[in-house]
Every structure is written in C-alpha cells, then in structure tokens.
Design an enzyme around this catalytic site. Structure first.
Site, short mmCIF file in Angstrom:
data_model
loop_
_atom_site.label_atom_id
_atom_site.label_comp_id
_atom_site.label_asym_id
_atom_site.label_seq_id
_atom_site.Cartn_x
_atom_site.Cartn_y
_atom_site.Cartn_z
CG ASN A 211 -0.26 -0.06 2.51
OD1 ASN A 211 0.50 0.84 2.85
ND2 ASN A 211 -0.47 -1.15 3.27
CE LYS A 292 8.79 -12.15 -13.48
NZ LYS A 292 9.58 -11.51 -14.51
CG ASP A 309 -7.12 -6.23 13.59
OD1 ASP A 309 -6.25 -5.55 14.20
OD2 ASP A 309 -8.15 -5.73 13.13
CE LYS A 340 -11.50 0.71 10.80
NZ LYS A 340 -10.82 1.42 9.73
O1 C5P Z 1 -9.45 -2.14 10.84
P1 C5P Z 1 -8.43 -1.22 10.30
O2 C5P Z 1 -7.39 -1.90 9.49
O3 C5P Z 1 -8.95 -0.04 9.53
O4 C5P Z 1 -7.78 -0.60 11.62
C1 C5P Z 1 -6.70 0.25 11.59
C2 C5P Z 1 -5.86 0.12 12.82
O5 C5P Z 1 -5.62 -1.27 13.12
C3 C5P Z 1 -4.49 0.73 12.62
O6 C5P Z 1 -4.05 1.24 13.85
C4 C5P Z 1 -3.66 -0.46 12.15
O7 C5P Z 1 -2.30 -0.27 12.45
C5 C5P Z 1 -4.26 -1.62 12.91
N1 C5P Z 1 -4.25 -2.91 12.18
C6 C5P Z 1 -3.59 -4.00 12.70
N2 C5P Z 1 -3.60 -5.22 12.05
C7 C5P Z 1 -4.25 -5.36 10.90
C8 C5P Z 1 -4.93 -4.25 10.35
C9 C5P Z 1 -4.90 -3.05 11.01
O8 C5P Z 1 -2.99 -3.89 13.77
N3 C5P Z 1 -4.22 -6.52 10.28
#
Ligand code: C5P
Length: 401
Positions: A211, A292, A309, A340
């Site tokens: 990203n 590849k 997450d 969130k």
């Molecule tokens: O749910 P979302 O991705 O939008 O949430 C954003 C927050 O969660 C940010 O602080 C990001 O660093 C964290 N995050 C995480 N692990 C993930 C996705 C997001 O810790 N897989």
C-alpha cells in the site's frame, strides 16, 4: 534544578522595536538556567546594542557572517549544532519571509537553515503587516514545517495602531520555552512501541501486495516520544526513511503483517503503550509461489487469506498498556473510527480521510480527528506530521499519568 539547567538556547533577535524586550527574554532564560547564545540581525543592532546582550548572557554575540574568526569552527554551523532550541523573538515579517523561503543571507537565517534543533518564533510587527496574507502564508508554511509560533498579543502597538502584532510579555515567552523543554523528559522510564509504514505481502520472489504508506507519521511519532525521554521500539515496514538517530529509538525492520505481529508481541508485555500507525495489510496471498509467476492465461486469480489483526489482539491482551490506533478512511470517517475504537479496545484513535490530496499518505501533512473512549472527539486543522505527533504524544502522556 532550574527549568532550563544544562540547556543551550540560541536566541535570534531581529530588527523590530520589540527588540528591546529580547533583553529581558535573554535575562529570564539565563535565570532559568540556560546558556544563552544571541545572534542579532543587522537591523536589530539599530535598536539594542550587542554589548547589552553580551553582558546579560556572558557569551559573545554574533551579528555578522564576517566577524573576525575566533576559533576554527565554522561559526553558523557550530551554533546550529550546539543549540537545544532556537528561539527567535521578536521575529519580524522579513525574518518570517526569509525563513519560509529558505533564504540564508545573514548569520541568523544561515544558522536557522543549518540547525536540526526545534525552533520557536514569536512574530511581532504592525497589525497590517501581520494580517497581510503573505505574512499569514509564511507563518502557515513555517508551522507546517514544524516551527512553533507564539502568536502575537493584541493591544497598543509602538506605531500607534491598535491590534494584533505585539510581542507577548517576555515572562510568557520564557514560560512557553520552559513548558516545551520541560515536557521533553516527561516520558523517561516509559517504554512505547510504535509501528510505521505499510506491510508487504509476497506473491512470488519478485512481487508483492502493498500500500501507499511511507511511514512518515509513525517515524514522527517515534521522534516525538524519544524527545520526551521514552524508550521507543519502532517497528517499521519497508520505507525509504532511514533509522532515526536518537539513541532511545530501537528500529526493527519487518516486511509482512505476520513479522510485524511477532515484533510487536515480543515487546508488548513490558510496554506502557502502543501507537499503531502502520497500514497493515488485511489480506495476504494464500500461497507464495516459489518461482516467479509466469504469464499464461488472460486472467490470474489470487486467493487471499486474512492476516492477523495485530491491534485487535493487543486489545484482547491489554493490561497496563495504552493503545492508540489509526483509522485511514475514504468515507464515513467518524462512524468507522468509533467502531474500530470499541472493537479493538483502544484508548483513542487518530482518524483521517485519506482521499484528501493535501493530507494523509506520502505527504508531510495530516488533518485528523481524535476519538476517545469516553466519547470525546477533537478536530485538528492541517498541520505537519511532526506537530501532529506531538499532539498524539501529549494525549498519550495524559493517559499514562
Ligand atoms: O481495521 P483497520 O485496518 O482499519 O484498523 C486500523 C488500525 O488497526 C491501525 O491502527 C492499524 O495499524 C491496525 N491494524 C492491525 N492489524 C491489521 C490491520 C490493522 O494492527 N491486520
């Protein structure tokens, strides 16, 4: 111990009538324990003498790039490096314009360009000059780059006008300096984890899903924390930014979300807080091709699986830690951010609309709202990521108390 003991402050004095007040500023800084080095512009010497500052500070005073060489240091670089803080008071419209443009045509502006120390400026001038859009634009530019501006006071000006433009009282300016320097060690003994940048999820040996995150926000937060004495572990995804210099920032480089999770969890139990600014990939390719991937059919379908997450997991395991999340959204910012905050068991969340061109990903500025557990929210205008980092760290500091 005095508020400024052991601190070296570079006081820049420019040529406005308020230059006489800089004498009291120098005196008060000295009384607060600082070693004060003064640089005067040529115009300032028409209002106050060099001798006055020399007597008050007990240090030589610089007025020109072309003074007789007293030692073999390149003088403006030596002063730029030595300063813990640069204070310019009063700062004339001319100085603000030159600083905003990056000019370096005298000792003060050259030193300003060469220093890495934090800079505070106290503008003072006639109201019309202050309100002129060009001056306001210059102030906005300087603020965006992280210069702290002490707004002028309103009242009777030396030119006879009434309005905004007066230099605030020397005592107030020195209080501002003490407050800024004082907070620098407020986080000594605290251990904070910061994540920065995006994660990349490999597809094959040469390709990945990624990203636009550059890590600028997280690096700014790590620096703000370190400048207040915190022990920082900065877990960074791939970024062009180099490791911060501060001795109390330990940088750990990772690539994927799973590596980031490992790095964060291994430090979590003993941490006082986590600021999770990284843009972690929510999904990764189910399999990583060992070779590849070759072009074959017209379409290539990737099978993605959920990444952990990290922040949600930290929220589940939360003990003493203060947890701060980021929410990068393209719509319904408030609603998604608050959801969130609750779901991940956070103390506050920093939300921004990443569809805006002038803020968010890859630029030096951000415009955010903060949402807290107790339902409060705060809205901030566009500002530099470094300034925003200080605000985020202020909030963390309050929660840690
Ligand atoms: O749910 P979302 O991705 O939008 O949430 C954003 C927050 O969660 C940010 O602080 C990001 O660093 C964290 N995050 C995480 N692990 C993930 C996705 C997001 O810790 N897989």
């Amino acid at each position: 111990m005095k508020a400024l003991s052991g601190k070296k402050i570079l006081l820049g004095v420019t040529g406005g009538i308020a230059a006489y007040k800089a004498v009291e500023i120098a005196s008060r800084l000295r009384k607060a324990g600082a070693e004060v080095h003064v640089i005067m512009t040529k115009a300032a010497t028409s209002f106050v003498t060099e001798l006055t500052f020399r007597e008050i500070t007990g240090q030589p005073v610089n007025t020109s790039m072309w003074d007789k060489v007293t030692n073999y240091n390149v003088e403006h670089i030596a002063l730029a490096n030595l300063a813990d803080l640069v204070l310019i008071a009063p700062a004339t419209a001319n100085l603000l314009a030159k600083a905003a443009a990056g000019m370096a045509d005298d000792m003060l502006t050259t030193t300003l360009l060469a220093t890495k120390a934090p800079v505070i400026m106290a503008p003072a001038m006639n109201t019309n000059m202050y309100e002129n859009p060009v001056t306001q634009d210059n102030i906005a530019t300087l603020k965006r780059r992280g210069v702290m501006i002490i707004e002028p006071a309103a009242g009777h000006l030396a030119c006879g006008a009434e309005g905004r433009g007066r230099l605030p009282e020397p005592a107030d300016i020195v209080d501002y300096v003490c407050a800024y320097m004082g907070r620098t060690q407020n986080l000594a003994g605290r251990k904070i984890i910061v994540t920065a940048g995006g994660t990349i999820e490999p597809l094959d040996p040469v390709r990945y899903l990624g990203n636009h995150s550059t890590g600028k926000m997280g690096f700014a937060v790590a620096e703000a924390l370190a400048s207040r004495g915190a022990q920082v572990t900065l877990v960074a995804g791939p970024t062009f930014l180099k490791d911060p210099d501060a001795a109390n920032i330990h940088t750990v480089r990772v690539e994927s979300a799973r590596q980031m999770r490992e790095a964060v969890l291994s430090e979590y139990d003993s941490a006082d807080g986590v600021i999770m600014s990284a843009a972690v990939a929510d999904y990764r390719p189910q399999t990583v091709a060992p070779e590849k991937i070759k072009k074959s059919d017209d379409e290539l379908v990737l099978h993605l699986v959920r990444n952990p997450d990290i922040l949600w997991e930290l929220g589940q395991k939360k003990q003493q830690q203060i947890l701060v999340g980021f929410a990068a959204e393209t719509c319904n910012v408030a609603e998604y951010a608050c959801r969130k905050l609750a779901k991940k068991n956070l103390d506050f969340i920093v939300a921004n609309d990443v569809s805006a061109k002038d803020a968010g990903f890859a630029v030096d500025n951000n415009r955010v709202q903060l949402y807290f557990r107790d339902g409060r929210s705060e809205n901030y205008p566009l500002m530099s990521k470094r300034q925003l980092a200080d605000i985020i760290v202020d909030k963390l500091e309050t929660l840690l108390k």
